[in-house]
Design an enzyme around this catalytic site. Structure first.
Site, mmCIF file in Angstrom:
data_model
loop_
_atom_site.group_PDB
_atom_site.id
_atom_site.type_symbol
_atom_site.label_atom_id
_atom_site.label_comp_id
_atom_site.label_asym_id
_atom_site.label_seq_id
_atom_site.Cartn_x
_atom_site.Cartn_y
_atom_site.Cartn_z
ATOM 1 N N ARG A 197 1.016 -1.208 -0.143
ATOM 2 C CA ARG A 197 -0.006 -0.219 0.062
ATOM 3 C C ARG A 197 0.888 1.040 0.249
ATOM 4 O O ARG A 197 0.466 2.247 -0.380
ATOM 5 C CB ARG A 197 -0.847 -0.069 1.133
ATOM 6 C CG ARG A 197 -2.336 0.591 1.359
ATOM 7 C CD ARG A 197 -3.222 0.311 2.254
ATOM 8 N NE ARG A 197 -2.948 0.615 3.554
ATOM 9 C CZ ARG A 197 -3.724 0.622 4.502
ATOM 10 N NH1 ARG A 197 -5.019 0.044 4.047
ATOM 11 N NH2 ARG A 197 -3.432 0.936 5.768
ATOM 12 N N LYS A 212 11.169 -0.815 6.381
ATOM 13 C CA LYS A 212 11.531 -1.418 7.559
ATOM 14 C C LYS A 212 10.410 -1.972 8.103
ATOM 15 O O LYS A 212 9.375 -1.527 8.631
ATOM 16 C CB LYS A 212 12.136 -0.479 8.830
ATOM 17 C CG LYS A 212 12.493 -1.363 9.794
ATOM 18 C CD LYS A 212 12.266 -0.773 11.420
ATOM 19 C CE LYS A 212 11.074 -1.228 11.808
ATOM 20 N NZ LYS A 212 10.816 -2.717 12.129
ATOM 21 N N PRO A 213 10.151 -3.448 7.824
ATOM 22 C CA PRO A 213 8.970 -4.335 8.098
ATOM 23 C C PRO A 213 9.216 -4.513 9.708
ATOM 24 O O PRO A 213 10.323 -4.411 10.110
ATOM 25 C CB PRO A 213 9.291 -5.641 7.513
ATOM 26 C CG PRO A 213 10.633 -5.528 7.367
ATOM 27 C CD PRO A 213 11.245 -4.356 7.057
ATOM 28 N N GLU A 215 9.931 -6.505 13.174
ATOM 29 C CA GLU A 215 10.841 -7.755 13.426
ATOM 30 C C GLU A 215 9.995 -8.880 13.542
ATOM 31 O O GLU A 215 10.432 -10.272 13.193
ATOM 32 C CB GLU A 215 11.604 -7.230 14.422
ATOM 33 C CG GLU A 215 10.694 -7.350 15.930
ATOM 34 C CD GLU A 215 11.220 -7.323 17.004
ATOM 35 O OE1 GLU A 215 12.343 -8.076 17.208
ATOM 36 O OE2 GLU A 215 11.387 -6.266 18.104
ATOM 37 N N SER A 266 1.446 1.794 15.716
ATOM 38 C CA SER A 266 0.793 2.499 16.821
ATOM 39 C C SER A 266 0.981 3.901 16.833
ATOM 40 O O SER A 266 1.643 4.542 16.442
ATOM 41 C CB SER A 266 1.404 1.873 18.236
ATOM 42 O OG SER A 266 2.957 2.329 18.103
ATOM 43 N N ALA A 268 1.707 5.716 19.504
ATOM 44 C CA ALA A 268 2.733 6.533 20.119
ATOM 45 C C ALA A 268 3.972 6.513 19.345
ATOM 46 O O ALA A 268 4.855 7.484 19.212
ATOM 47 C CB ALA A 268 2.939 5.241 21.443
ATOM 48 N N GLY A 270 4.039 6.510 15.919
ATOM 49 C CA GLY A 270 3.713 7.480 15.118
ATOM 50 C C GLY A 270 4.147 9.069 15.453
ATOM 51 O O GLY A 270 4.627 9.825 14.896
ATOM 52 N N GLU A 287 -0.446 6.220 9.252
ATOM 53 C CA GLU A 287 -1.622 5.231 9.720
ATOM 54 C C GLU A 287 -1.708 4.803 10.810
ATOM 55 O O GLU A 287 -0.950 3.915 11.135
ATOM 56 C CB GLU A 287 -1.586 4.242 8.554
ATOM 57 C CG GLU A 287 -2.023 4.717 6.954
ATOM 58 C CD GLU A 287 -3.441 5.024 6.861
ATOM 59 O OE1 GLU A 287 -3.943 4.988 7.456
ATOM 60 O OE2 GLU A 287 -3.544 5.766 5.438
ATOM 61 N N CYS A 321 -6.424 -2.420 12.726
ATOM 62 C CA CYS A 321 -6.823 -1.164 13.120
ATOM 63 C C CYS A 321 -8.147 -0.612 12.881
ATOM 64 O O CYS A 321 -8.590 0.255 13.539
ATOM 65 C CB CYS A 321 -5.580 -0.048 12.095
ATOM 66 S SG CYS A 321 -5.800 -0.254 10.654
ATOM 67 N N GLU A 418 -7.763 0.729 22.057
ATOM 68 C CA GLU A 418 -7.914 -0.098 21.088
ATOM 69 C C GLU A 418 -7.457 -1.747 21.775
ATOM 70 O O GLU A 418 -6.494 -1.522 22.125
ATOM 71 C CB GLU A 418 -6.731 -0.067 20.015
ATOM 72 C CG GLU A 418 -7.030 -0.567 18.808
ATOM 73 C CD GLU A 418 -5.611 -0.015 17.977
ATOM 74 O OE1 GLU A 418 -4.624 0.396 18.364
ATOM 75 O OE2 GLU A 418 -6.088 -0.234 16.672
ATOM 76 N N SER A 478 -12.510 -2.027 3.400
ATOM 77 C CA SER A 478 -10.845 -1.624 2.809
ATOM 78 C C SER A 478 -10.922 -2.329 1.305
ATOM 79 O O SER A 478 -11.130 -3.380 1.022
ATOM 80 C CB SER A 478 -9.917 -2.222 3.400
ATOM 81 O OG SER A 478 -10.029 -1.848 4.739
HETATM 82 P P1 NAP Z 1 4.332 -0.347 16.373
HETATM 83 O O1 NAP Z 1 4.843 -1.232 17.808
HETATM 84 O O2 NAP Z 1 4.009 1.072 16.469
HETATM 85 O O3 NAP Z 1 5.243 -1.075 15.200
HETATM 86 C C1 NAP Z 1 4.978 -0.488 13.924
HETATM 87 C C2 NAP Z 1 6.220 -0.548 13.270
HETATM 88 O O4 NAP Z 1 7.317 0.545 14.034
HETATM 89 C C3 NAP Z 1 7.337 -1.731 13.416
HETATM 90 O O5 NAP Z 1 7.897 -2.283 12.229
HETATM 91 C C4 NAP Z 1 8.268 -1.481 14.653
HETATM 92 O O6 NAP Z 1 9.234 -2.223 14.626
HETATM 93 C C5 NAP Z 1 8.309 -0.001 14.289
HETATM 94 N N1 NAP Z 1 8.848 0.770 15.269
HETATM 95 C C6 NAP Z 1 8.824 0.552 16.613
HETATM 96 N N2 NAP Z 1 9.235 1.540 17.428
HETATM 97 C C7 NAP Z 1 10.046 2.372 16.569
HETATM 98 C C8 NAP Z 1 10.858 3.424 16.563
HETATM 99 N N3 NAP Z 1 11.207 4.220 17.890
HETATM 100 N N4 NAP Z 1 11.208 4.027 15.562
HETATM 101 C C9 NAP Z 1 11.075 3.530 14.337
HETATM 102 N N5 NAP Z 1 10.165 2.630 14.084
HETATM 103 C C10 NAP Z 1 9.782 1.948 15.380
HETATM 104 O O7 NAP Z 1 2.806 -1.056 16.151
HETATM 105 P P2 NAP Z 1 2.470 -2.484 16.002
HETATM 106 O O8 NAP Z 1 2.210 -3.110 17.267
HETATM 107 O O9 NAP Z 1 3.328 -3.298 15.204
HETATM 108 O O10 NAP Z 1 1.077 -2.461 15.048
HETATM 109 C C11 NAP Z 1 -0.187 -2.295 15.772
HETATM 110 C C12 NAP Z 1 -0.698 -0.981 15.703
HETATM 111 O O11 NAP Z 1 -0.694 -0.508 14.284
HETATM 112 C C13 NAP Z 1 -1.939 -0.437 16.253
HETATM 113 O O12 NAP Z 1 -2.316 0.379 16.937
HETATM 114 C C14 NAP Z 1 -3.053 -0.761 14.766
HETATM 115 O O13 NAP Z 1 -4.101 -0.158 15.068
HETATM 116 C C15 NAP Z 1 -1.951 -0.027 14.167
HETATM 117 N N6 NAP Z 1 -2.167 -0.176 12.716
HETATM 118 C C16 NAP Z 1 -2.819 1.131 11.864
HETATM 119 C C17 NAP Z 1 -3.301 0.731 10.546
HETATM 120 C C18 NAP Z 1 -3.776 1.777 9.939
HETATM 121 O O14 NAP Z 1 -3.574 1.857 8.550
HETATM 122 N N7 NAP Z 1 -4.310 3.142 10.442
HETATM 123 C C19 NAP Z 1 -2.915 -0.330 10.126
HETATM 124 C C20 NAP Z 1 -2.558 -1.415 10.796
HETATM 125 C C21 NAP Z 1 -1.991 -1.310 11.948
HETATM 126 P P3 NAP Z 1 9.406 -3.690 15.399
HETATM 127 O O15 NAP Z 1 8.188 -4.380 15.135
HETATM 128 O O16 NAP Z 1 10.404 -4.408 14.528
HETATM 129 O O17 NAP Z 1 9.733 -3.422 16.849
#
Ligand code: NAP
Length: 518
Positions: A197, A212-213, A215, A266, A268, A270, A287, A321, A418, A478
């Protein structure tokens, strides 16, 4: 690479109409063998078209959340590898952005064709590393691929403008040009679609990308990147680094060569990325998390409402999400809906995503289960009732029972945040005004759902909801052709559709003066 064989206690292992025509044995090891044999089990990062390890040799293990077994190890990269990935994206930008739209479109179309050709292997990979049922994984591959197909077509439609000039000897033009190098950070819940996307429109516009996907789910990203190379997307146009998230994030943020950050994850994280983008004034799209209300009015078709709420809540074990996070039900229909909904949820089959009939897989990790437990305990301690489930599943690990909690109110975590798990909170309400006020009583604003047979009410409520997406009498909304994104603290910008292109384009105004013959 450490791998162990997994016992399946004689259960039937799964089938999906497409998957099993050619492949009957779906034990995790056999699934992994099939992926390996297809050449798509990539376990190194991709920088400048070369598969590389981390410079210090560190690795992270990727686990199957259904079994806890290690599927593979991938490099644990950091700032140095990211800096090299940025350099490679930067040098490739000058050639990729200068190709014709038709050439970029063709390469993307080839990528789409290869993803579809390998959809079974990609789906198995998604189920193995993320846990979702194979049927949903196949759905994700089709959905993820649809962005590449759609944006391969949009590549040819990046139109500018000619503006009528205020002076007769001038011509005013608007050009749309790619933003440059893009840093894309993606979550684990859609290991393929959250990447395509972003990467689809970025490459279509002429940008190059460092992805960066998460981990937890790097293998799908690496497999997709391999297919991109095979499709003729040049080395360096798409780079993949994974490992130390804050280090990789910082390297992307600090670089003046990276002109855009696109993030799904997340709220936070973002916010941190938005703040970090300020020092180099990058374009940002986010997002983030949601807190979706699903409003069922007295005048709803109860079957449609139950089916829609079930799909909106339990897809991906509640880990999306846009999952219905609060099901608001009008008092006149509350008991009837609750009864029908519980009956429908009882049909949700929990298990390993490779097992036939599974409709709910495990949660991604132990922390996710603990969060669900905390939210359910908070609700019951404040007067809510668990009317179905409410415990870890007997399968152990990170499996949780499909759960319905009734009489949830505004004071409970289940209402405010959430839950990101298979818990459906039912919240009674009296009037349409109450429903709208409750629905909007959150900092999130991603998806909302409304069930009603009244057309005037559909309009009134859709317009009053402070959300980026609204589903009326539908729980799965979606699609690549429609704009996806949130308002308030759910994010900035839109993905998918023609609007998704704008995120990767700059608008340049060219004033041509002194056109009179001399
Ligand atoms: P996350 O903890 O924020 O992780 C998302 C990505 O960010 C991962 O690749 C993570 O890496 C990376 N990341 C974490 N800390 C970082 C930092 N300090 N600097 C740079 N990158 C960092 O979120 P998640 O738990 O994977 O996903 C769940 C969240 O995503 C939920 O809140 C959900 O609602 C939201 N989401 C939103 C959408 C949308 O379209 N609005 C779609 C899907 C999900 P690592 O995993 O390698 O630690």
């Amino acid at each position: 690479m450490a791998m162990r064989r997994v016992a399946f206690h004689g259960r039937h292992l799964l089938s999906s109409p497409h998957l099993f025509r050619r492949h009957m044995n779906t034990e995790p090891m056999a699934a992994l063998d099939r992926i390996r044999n297809s050449g798509l089990l990539k376990t190194q990062g991709l920088v400048g078209g070369k598969w590389i390890d981390s410079y210090d040799g560190k690795k992270i293990e990727v686990q199957n959340p259904a079994t806890g077994d290690v599927i593979a190890s991938v490099p644990c990269m950091g700032s140095k590898e990211t800096t090299d990935a940025i350099s490679s994206a930067y040098s490739t930008y000058s050639s990729w952005s200068k190709l014709t739209a038709a050439e970029r479109s063709k390469a993307l179309r080839n990528w789409y064709d290869l993803i579809i050709k390998h959809k079974d292997e990609l789906a198995l990979l998604i189920t193995l590393e993320q846990g979702k049922p194979i049927k949903e994984a196949l759905g994700e591959v089709n959905y993820g691929a649809s962005f590449i197909e759609f944006f391969s077509e949009e590549a040819k439609r990046i139109y500018g403008d000619i503006i009528p000039a205020p002076l007769s000897d001038r011509r005013l033009l608007v050009l749309k040009q790619p933003v440059g190098v893009v840093g894309a950070i993606t979550p684990w819940n859609f290991p393929l679609a959250m990447i395509t996307r972003k990467v689809g429109p970025a490459l279509a516009c002429g940008c190059t990308v460092v992805v960066k996907p998460s981990e937890y789910t790097p293998l799908t990203a690496l497999a997709a990147a391999d297919l991109a190379l095979q499709a003729g997307i040049p080395p360096g146009a798409l780079n993949i680094v994974m490992g130390n998230a804050p280090e990789i994030g910082d390297a992307l943020l600090k670089s003046t060569q990276v002109r855009k950050i696109t993030f799904t994850g997340s709220t936070a994280v973002g916010k941190k990325l938005m703040e970090g983008s300020a020092s180099t004034v990058k374009k940002v799209s986010l997002e983030l998390g949601g807190n979706a209300p699903c409003i069922v009015f007295d005048d709803a078709d109860i079957d449609v409402a139950v089916k829609g709420s079930l799909a909106a809540k339990f897809r991906n074990s509640g880990q999306t999400c846009v999952c219905a996070n609060r099901i608001l039900v009008q008092e006149g229909i509350y008991e009837e809906f609750a009864k029908a909904f519980v009956k429908a949820v009882q049909g949700v089959q929990v298990g390993n995503g490779l097992v036939e009939g599974t409709s709910q897989g495990p949660l991604i990790n132990e922390a996710a289960v603990q969060k669900v437990e905390k939210f359910v305990n908070d609700a019951t301690s404040k007067g809510a009732n668990v009317i179905l489930g409410g415990r870890r599943h007997s399968l152990g690990k990170t499996f949780y029972e499909p759960t319905v909690v009734s009489n949830v109110n505004r004071d409970m975590l289940l209402f405010k945040d959430e839950v990101f798990g298979p818990v459906a909170p039912l919240v009674p309400f009296k009037t349409e005004e109450d429903a709208i006020s409750m629905a909007n009583d959150t900092n999130a604003g991603l998806a909302a759902y409304v069930f009603t047979k009244s057309i005037p009410r559909s309009w009134r409520v859709s317009e009053a909801l402070e959300y980026g997406l609204v589903g009326v009498n539908e729980g799965i909304i979606s699609t690549e052709v429609a704009p996806f994104g949130g308002v308030k603290q759910s994010g900035l910008g839109r993905e998918g559709s023609k609007y998704g292109m704008d995120e990767y384009l700059e608008v340049k105004y060219v004033c041509m003066g002194n056109l009179k013959e001399t």
